[in-house]
Motif scaffolding. Structure first.
Motif, PDB file in Angstrom:
ATOM      1  N   PHE A  60      53.851  42.441  27.604  1.00  0.00           N
ATOM      2  CA  PHE A  60      52.813  43.045  28.246  1.00  0.00           C
ATOM      3  C   PHE A  60      51.352  42.626  27.897  1.00  0.00           C
ATOM      4  N   VAL A  61      51.059  41.962  26.842  1.00  0.00           N
ATOM      5  CA  VAL A  61      49.813  41.412  26.473  1.00  0.00           C
ATOM      6  C   VAL A  61      49.697  39.996  27.072  1.00  0.00           C
ATOM      7  N   GLY A  62      50.811  39.307  27.204  1.00  0.00           N
ATOM      8  CA  GLY A  62      50.631  38.121  27.902  1.00  0.00           C
ATOM      9  C   GLY A  62      50.384  38.347  29.391  1.00  0.00           C
ATOM     10  N   VAL A  63      51.114  39.155  30.199  1.00  0.00           N
ATOM     11  CA  VAL A  63      51.054  39.453  31.482  1.00  0.00           C
ATOM     12  C   VAL A  63      49.749  40.327  31.695  1.00  0.00           C
ATOM     13  N   GLU A  64      49.237  41.091  30.968  1.00  0.00           N
ATOM     14  CA  GLU A  64      47.688  41.847  31.175  1.00  0.00           C
ATOM     15  C   GLU A  64      46.978  40.903  30.812  1.00  0.00           C
ATOM     16  N   ILE A  68      43.896  40.095  33.466  1.00  0.00           N
ATOM     17  CA  ILE A  68      42.458  40.430  33.148  1.00  0.00           C
ATOM     18  C   ILE A  68      41.600  38.937  33.285  1.00  0.00           C
ATOM     19  N   TYR A  69      42.392  38.129  32.620  1.00  0.00           N
ATOM     20  CA  TYR A  69      41.595  36.885  32.674  1.00  0.00           C
ATOM     21  C   TYR A  69      41.058  36.267  33.991  1.00  0.00           C
ATOM     22  N   SER A  70      42.343  36.350  34.793  1.00  0.00           N
ATOM     23  CA  SER A  70      42.253  35.692  36.049  1.00  0.00           C
ATOM     24  C   SER A  70      41.295  36.826  37.229  1.00  0.00           C
ATOM     25  N   THR A  71      41.366  37.939  36.830  1.00  0.00           N
ATOM     26  CA  THR A  71      40.430  38.844  37.514  1.00  0.00           C
ATOM     27  C   THR A  71      38.946  38.646  37.568  1.00  0.00           C
ATOM     28  N   ILE A  72      38.764  38.498  36.221  1.00  0.00           N
ATOM     29  CA  ILE A  72      37.259  38.046  35.893  1.00  0.00           C
ATOM     30  C   ILE A  72      37.140  36.850  36.264  1.00  0.00           C
ATOM     31  N   ARG A  73      37.801  35.494  35.863  1.00  0.00           N
ATOM     32  CA  ARG A  73      37.506  34.516  35.744  1.00  0.00           C
ATOM     33  C   ARG A  73      37.489  33.775  37.291  1.00  0.00           C
ATOM     34  N   PHE A  74      38.378  34.492  38.157  1.00  0.00           N
ATOM     35  CA  PHE A  74      38.520  33.922  39.478  1.00  0.00           C
ATOM     36  C   PHE A  74      37.954  34.775  40.429  1.00  0.00           C
ATOM     37  N   ARG A  75      37.149  35.822  40.171  1.00  0.00           N
ATOM     38  CA  ARG A  75      36.787  37.132  41.172  1.00  0.00           C
ATOM     39  C   ARG A  75      35.863  36.128  42.287  1.00  0.00           C
ATOM     40  N   GLU A  76      35.861  36.943  43.156  1.00  0.00           N
ATOM     41  CA  GLU A  76      35.371  36.500  44.368  1.00  0.00           C
ATOM     42  C   GLU A  76      33.597  36.297  44.075  1.00  0.00           C
ATOM     43  N   ARG A  77      32.831  35.379  44.348  1.00  0.00           N
ATOM     44  CA  ARG A  77      31.434  35.502  44.273  1.00  0.00           C
ATOM     45  C   ARG A  77      31.155  35.227  45.557  1.00  0.00           C
ATOM     46  N   PRO A  78      29.755  35.375  45.743  1.00  0.00           N
ATOM     47  CA  PRO A  78      29.239  35.147  47.088  1.00  0.00           C
ATOM     48  C   PRO A  78      29.451  33.668  47.582  1.00  0.00           C
TER      49      PRO A  78
END
Ligand code: HEC
Ligand code: CU
Length: 373
Positions: A60-64, A68-78
């Motif tokens: 759970f901790v690994g997957v989440e 969460i890391y990739s949602t923040i780190r690779f989120r769409e920017r302009p």
């Protein structure tokens, strides 16, 4: 734009949740728990629980975490470019097939070991006692075939001894559960289950529960498992239970109580030496069981009362048997036994005991039942 617009709110929400779970954990102080095992079977079951919980927590901790890391780190920017597409990448496919397979294999092997552990006599002892547990609506009856004795509400066992329990019901489905000693096993009419367990602490009493909804008074189908000090202690208890009921002195209050008992209670309750010669007429084999409890002296509808005075629970633990408050010569207003006999339907609505005891007979009945040590 900041990720959390109101970091303070988030902080208080998380803190609130954490605090509630700590508070809820504290509720369990005196209630039975599978996390505090007192015997090898319960320990094996609790190991399966912990190992799977730990594996699941790591996953759970690994997957989440990655999520969460990739949602923040690779989120769409302009003006961000289209990310590289890795659909069908063999390495990735292999990794996320092999890792879960290995994890599930680990869970499987732990579980299979647990299944074998609970199906066999626990290895900590070479002594065994046999018990037949009958689930009634709504109380437990315990018959000891080797000793030809029967009791209700409290299962007495010696410490460090394998207890082999055969589980019978001729009514509805119940479930036998002693959280500190053994997990749940269904008690099914027409399908005889059995189980093993053992306790490694002496002089202790554990709470047992019916874990299957079996009617309105399901929650009041409790029992105790009392572990004696040692085997001799158990044997002297057994010797007492095997004897016929105490005979009241002629002319005493107890003798009057016995008369009332003979007149009003023997249709449902047996007392060895008074209304029956042995506590249980049939051995606990399926063919010998009676399916109409009111018709066979051996399986009457109510608990055997031969040694009721030595017990400490009333009617599936709906009341404690507080003998210190039951002085037949005096005030019985706090005596739970008197409460039970005078109005069992008020105490445990819907149960199978219906009587109409004259108030003037109560002290005699209480005195008599109390004398049945
Ligand atoms: C119609 C049947 C019936 C009659 C008559 C009856 N009982 Fe009961 N009795 C029961 C049943 C059934 C229970 C168990 C109820 C439960 O736990 O749900 C019970 C429980 C008890 C218990 C608690 C026993 C234990 O080990 O928990 C006592 C004590 C008792 N009865 C005393 C009496 C006395 C005294 C009389 C006569 C005045 C009497 N009963 C008449 C059916 C009956
Ligand atoms: Cu039940």
């Amino acid at each position: 734009m900041p990720l959390f617009r109101r970091p303070k709110r988030w902080a208080s929400l998380v803190a609130g949740l954490a605090l509630t779970s700590i508070l809820l954990t504290a509720c369990g102080e005196n209630s039975p728990s599978i996390l505090d095992p007192a015997g090898p079977i319960a320990r094996s079951e609790s190991n399966v629980f912990w190992i799977i919980l730990i594996i699941a927590a790591v996953v759970f901790v690994g997957v989440e975490g990655v999520l969460i890391y990739s949602t923040i780190r690779f989120r769409e920017r302009p003006d961000s470019p289209t990310p590289p597409q890795i659909h069908g990448n063999t390495t990735v496919e292999l990794i996320w097939t092999i890792i879960p397979a290995v994890v599930l294999l680990a869970v499987l092997s732990v579980t299979i070991k647990g299944i074998f552990d609970v199906a066999t006599p626990p290895a900590n002892s070479n002594k065994t006692i046999e018990v037949t547990a009958y689930g009634h609506q709504w109380w437990w009856e315990f018959y000891y075939p080797e000793y030809k004795m029967t009791t209700a509400d409290t299962l007495v066992i010696p410490p460090h001894t394998n207890v082999h329990v055969k589980l019978y019901s001729n009514n509805v489905i119940h479930s036998f559960w002693v959280p500190a000693l053994t997990g749940k096993t269904d008690v099914i009419p027409g399908h005889d289950n059995e189980k093993w367990f053992s306790a490694d602490t002496a002089d202790k009493t554990y709470v047992g529960i019916c874990a299957e909804y079996c009617g309105t008074q399901h929650a009041n189908m409790r029992f105790d498992v009392k572990v004696t000090h040692d085997n001799n202690d158990f044997l002297s208890w057994a010797q007492l239970q095997q004897q016929a009921a105490a005979v009241p002195a002629p002319g005493s209050l107890e003798a009057k109580g016995q008369e009332v008992f003979k007149n009003q209670c023997t249709t449902c309750h047996g007392i060895v030496g008074v209304s029956q010669s042995t506590p249980y007429l049939q051995d606990p084999n399926p063919a010998g069981r009676c399916d109409d409890p009111t018709k066979d002296n051996g399986c009457l509808i109510g608990p055997n009362l031969t040694h009721f005075g030595s017990r400490h629970l009333i009617a599936g633990g709906v009341l404690d048997y507080n003998q210190q408050d039951c002085n037949p010569g005096g005030d019985l207003s706090n005596c739970n036994l008197a409460k039970w006999i005078s109005d069992p339907q008020k105490v445990k609505p819907g149960n199978d005991m219906s009587v109409n005891v004259d108030k003037s007979d109560l002290p005699a009945l209480v005195a008599y039942l109390e004398s049945l040590k």
